[in-house]
Each structure stands twice: as C-alpha cells, then as structure tokens.
Design an enzyme around this catalytic site. Structure first.
Site, PDB file in Angstrom:
ATOM      1  N   ASP A 111     -66.700  25.059  33.765  1.00 34.91           N
ATOM      2  CA  ASP A 111     -66.607  24.512  34.587  1.00 34.91           C
ATOM      3  C   ASP A 111     -67.210  23.438  35.416  1.00 34.91           C
ATOM      4  OD1 ASP A 111     -65.312  27.428  34.804  1.00 34.91           O
ATOM      5  OD2 ASP A 111     -66.357  28.242  35.627  1.00 34.91           O
TER       6      ASP A 111
ATOM      7  N   GLU B 239     -55.676  29.586  36.341  1.00 34.50           N
ATOM      8  CA  GLU B 239     -56.377  29.255  37.385  1.00 34.50           C
ATOM      9  C   GLU B 239     -57.174  27.652  36.947  1.00 34.50           C
ATOM     10  OE1 GLU B 239     -58.929  32.173  35.386  1.00 34.50           O
ATOM     11  OE2 GLU B 239     -59.275  30.907  33.931  1.00 34.50           O
TER      12      GLU B 239
END
Length: 356
Positions: free
Chosen positions: A48, A231
């Site tokens: 991430d 997402e």
C-alpha cells in the site's frame, strides 16, 4: 612493408602506450566502470505505498507495528526507508488495531494522514476511516488525532458509520471530496462486497454530507473468485482531466489489478459523472497481484511515475513488495501504465535523479 624511423624518446613513449593498451606490464590503466544510472524492482518490502513529492523531497507513509511511519528521501527510488513514527494507535478505542493503508496529503497548508483502523479482528468487520492533522509544516512532525470520519448514510440523523478503508481526498471542480472503499451495510463477515463511495468535505477532517456510491465491481474483469471488490482509490489529475484509479479482484490472489474511472460529467459526487474502463494495469508472469498504487513525478517533473505493490508469489497471501516505474499518457489524456517491469531488470532512474 615500409619501416619508419622514430626518435628514441618517441619510441619509448609509443612502447609505454602500447603496453598500457594491451593490459600487460603493470596492469590496465582503463578507468573503473561508471555506475549505471539505473535501478531494479522491487525497491523494498511492504504494501500500500503512498508517495508524495514536496519541497524537493519524496515522502512515503506506511503502517507497521500498529503505528504510522513517514520516511523522506531526495531520491524517489530510495524513499521506502524505515522512517519516523509519527503516530501510534491508542490502547483503547475504535482505532486500537489493524492500522491499514495510510495516505499523506497536504491540504490548505497542513499535512493530513488518512488511514483505516479497527477495534478487533480478524475477521476485519470493524474497519473505519480516521484522520490525523499535522501540528506544523513538517510531514515527519507531530500529529493530532482528529478522529473518525463519517462514512454512513444519515449524517443529519446521526446514523451509524459504515465499514470503510482506503480513504483518499482530492479537490475536483473546487470541491474537496473523499473517496473510499466501503460496504453497503455493516456485516459479520469480511467476505462482503466492497464498492467505491464518495462524499463532500467541509474541511480536511470533516465529511459534510451522506455518501454516494460511485462504482461497483460488476464488470467481468472485476469479478473475483472469492470476493467482488473495489478498493485503494486514488485521484490522478492532468491537463484538466480527473481520474480515479482503483484496485480490484482479491488483494491476496495473483490477479489483483487496476481499473479506472474518468470524470466525464459535471458533478463528481454523482455516479453518472464517471465512466469506467479497464483493466488498465495487469499482473504478468513473475509480477503477480499488482495494485494499490500512488502517483508522483520525477525530480525534474518531466516524467510521471507509478508506485505500487505486488505479491512475491502466486500463492494466496499478503506477502508483498514495493515497485515503481515510469508511465505515459494516451492521446485521449488517459494514463498508459504499460506492463509491470519484471524483477531484476535494469530501469532508467527517474529523470533528474542522477548527477550529471
């Protein structure tokens, strides 16, 4: 053959030159090889990745050990360092564990970190979105916890917050807005479909309206084998156009990839204003599970770069590494991410990073 006579001094000099060139008689005088201005993926372990460039330096924010860390480097390819811990999760409260996917944004002269946190799990059914505000102008300085952001359907009536992760912010047509991944309703299982939602913000730590569903994972290239999800949404703006690049399919499987929403209408808070296309970035052999990207520019601002993570193997799981590469732009103004660069291949450094 014609033999030419040389003065003795010239002959001696010539002999020395020939010996040097042949590598005999005292070794080579060739200069050492100059290090190539290249790097290879992956650049670090982790997941991430969020990178932002400010005042000639790159800052990366990451979560680990139940806290949030910010690292700094003048070299994009070396930004994924250990960093400085700027916040630790409290011992009690809604955000005491499962700190995920922080993002670092400079809004209206201050730094804000948006993150997901929960009070328990697995299963990860309690995730909500929170925000931290910097005390000063240093991205690695102290932060104040501004609390949970509202991600529900009844702000005026005090309706409950809904499950939310990967919240990002951006200013579109003058309106500050948040986009995140959420559930239609809270559930007792984390195998629940995830959609992209958006809401207006009155300031960087306050959502000022009910959420709108922008997109759902309904296309064949988005549908998963275990879970349908969208997402990791991120704004990408250039030349007056606005895109939301997001991740889809399961993050723990090898077919994780990127999709795209392009703003084609007037109101960014309406689903009808966005046009979906994809996939726009796919895993390839040796680079499985590519997704959750952020975007920046080279040190001289002449190149666009994508920073993303990939799985280390095709085996299900969350063992991931950070990668980066330059990307281009299509004739219609949309990004062209190409294909993931294979591990170990030498890639030219970001323009302006190497010394002349």
């Amino acid at each position: 053959m014609i033999l030419r006579a040389f003065p003795r001094a010239s002959a001696v000099a010539l002999a020395a030159l020939l010996a040097a060139c042949s590598g005999n008689g005292g070794g080579s005088t060739e200069p050492p090889p100059v290090a190539r201005c290249t790097f290879a993926n992956p650049v670090a372990g982790g997941a991430d990745p969020w990178v932002v460039r400010w005042n000639g330096a790159y800052y990366m924010v990451q979560s680990r050990d139940n806290g949030i860390y910010v690292s700094r480097s003048t070299r994009l390819t070396e930004v994924a360092g250990p960093g400085t811990r700027v916040w630790a999760a409290p011992d009690t409260g809604w955000n005491r564990t499962n700190i995920w996917a922080p993002e670092l944004h400079r809004v209206d002269g201050r730094w804000y970190i948006y993150y997901a946190g929960g009070r328990a799990g697995p299963p990860f059914t309690h995730q909500r979105a929170g925000v931290l505000e910097s005390a000063g102008d240093d991205p690695q300085g102290a932060y104040t916890d501004r609390g949970m952001l509202y991600t529900g359907d009844d702000l005026a009536g005090g309706g409950e917050n809904k499950w939310a992760i990967d919240l990002t912010v951006g200013r579109v047509n003058g309106q500050l807005m948040a986009v995140w991944s959420g559930w239609e309703n809270n559930a007792t299982t984390d195998k629940t479909a995830q959609h992209l939602y958006a809401a207006p913000m009155s300031n960087p730590y306050t959502i000022s309206g009910n959420r709108t569903r922008l997109s759902s994972p309904v296309e064949p290239w988005e549908r998963g084998t275990e879970l349908d999800l969208q997402e990791g949404p991120e704004f990408l703006q250039r030349g007056g156009q606005t895109f939301v690049i997001y991740s889809t399919k399961e993050s723990w499987l090898e077919n994780y990839r990127l999709g795209q929403l392009r703003l084609t209408g007037a109101n960014p808070l309406q689903a009808s204003s966005w046009t979906k296309s994809g996939p726009v970035f796919l895993p390839v052999g040796g680079v499985p599970g590519v997704g959750h990207a952020s975007f920046t520019v080279s040190p001289d601002s002449s190149e666009s770069w994508i920073v993303y993570h990939a799985k280390t193997s095709t085996t299900p799981g969350w063992d991931r590494v950070i990668r980066m590469q330059k990307f281009g732009w299509n004739a219609d103004g949309s990004p062209d991410f190409g294909i993931p660069a294979e591990s170990g291949r030498q890639i030219a450094m970001p323009s302006g990073q190497c010394a002349n």
